[in-house]
Design a protein around this motif. Structure first.
Motif, mmCIF file in Angstrom:
data_model
loop_
_atom_site.group_PDB
_atom_site.id
_atom_site.type_symbol
_atom_site.label_atom_id
_atom_site.label_comp_id
_atom_site.label_asym_id
_atom_site.label_seq_id
_atom_site.Cartn_x
_atom_site.Cartn_y
_atom_site.Cartn_z
ATOM 1 N N PHE A 291 0.849 -1.395 -0.157
ATOM 2 C CA PHE A 291 0.072 -0.029 0.115
ATOM 3 C C PHE A 291 0.834 1.179 0.050
ATOM 4 N N ARG B 176 -5.732 1.572 9.710
ATOM 5 C CA ARG B 176 -6.894 1.179 9.240
ATOM 6 C C ARG B 176 -6.588 -0.123 8.753
ATOM 7 N N ILE B 177 -5.550 -0.551 8.255
ATOM 8 C CA ILE B 177 -5.323 -2.059 7.937
ATOM 9 C C ILE B 177 -5.478 -2.772 9.119
ATOM 10 N N VAL C 299 1.430 -6.459 9.430
ATOM 11 C CA VAL C 299 1.050 -5.180 9.043
ATOM 12 C C VAL C 299 2.553 -4.383 9.509
ATOM 13 N N LEU D 104 1.598 -5.412 3.926
ATOM 14 C CA LEU D 104 0.789 -6.468 4.546
ATOM 15 C C LEU D 104 1.424 -7.819 4.176
ATOM 16 N N ILE E 268 -10.655 -3.687 4.813
ATOM 17 C CA ILE E 268 -9.703 -2.975 4.340
ATOM 18 C C ILE E 268 -9.827 -2.210 3.067
ATOM 19 N N VAL F 57 -9.726 1.847 3.603
ATOM 20 C CA VAL F 57 -8.006 2.521 3.208
ATOM 21 C C VAL F 57 -8.065 3.136 1.807
#
Length: 102
Positions: free
Chosen positions: A10, A23-24, A42, A54, A76, A80
């Motif tokens: 990400f 948030r993940i 994470v 991740l 997610i 996200v």
């Protein structure tokens, strides 16, 4: 031995890495209910604070498929993306070598 892994990269918008990582990570309770997910990490890069990785390990390809369509992934991908500079990079992977966690 676990042979199936997933790596998702990400890239958050500048300054949004911490919030994106939170948030993940908030999906952990859903992941803990997945029987086939053996490891779920994470990671926030120290080199680039807006890059989150991740990494997960599964007991089978079927468990990977179930995870990617399950509650954690849904959560997610619902919370996200608004923080991201680009689409997440999904890398289903094969484990070549590993050291068991202690």
């Amino acid at each position: 031995m676990t042979r199936t892994a997933g790596v998702v990269v990400f890239t958050a918008r500048p300054g949004q890495g911490e919030e994106a990582a939170k948030r993940i990570a908030a999906a952990l309770p859903a992941v803990e209910k997945e029987a086939g997910t053996m490891l779920w990490l994470v990671l926030r890069s120290k080199a680039d604070a807006d890059k989150i990785f991740l990494v997960d390990l599964f007991d089978s390809d079927e468990s990977l498929d179930a995870h990617m369509t399950g509650r954690a992934a849904t959560q997610i991908f619902a919370t996200v993306p608004e923080l991201l500079a680009a689409e997440p990079e999904l890398h289903p992977s094969t484990v070549i070598s590993s050291k068991p966690a202690s």
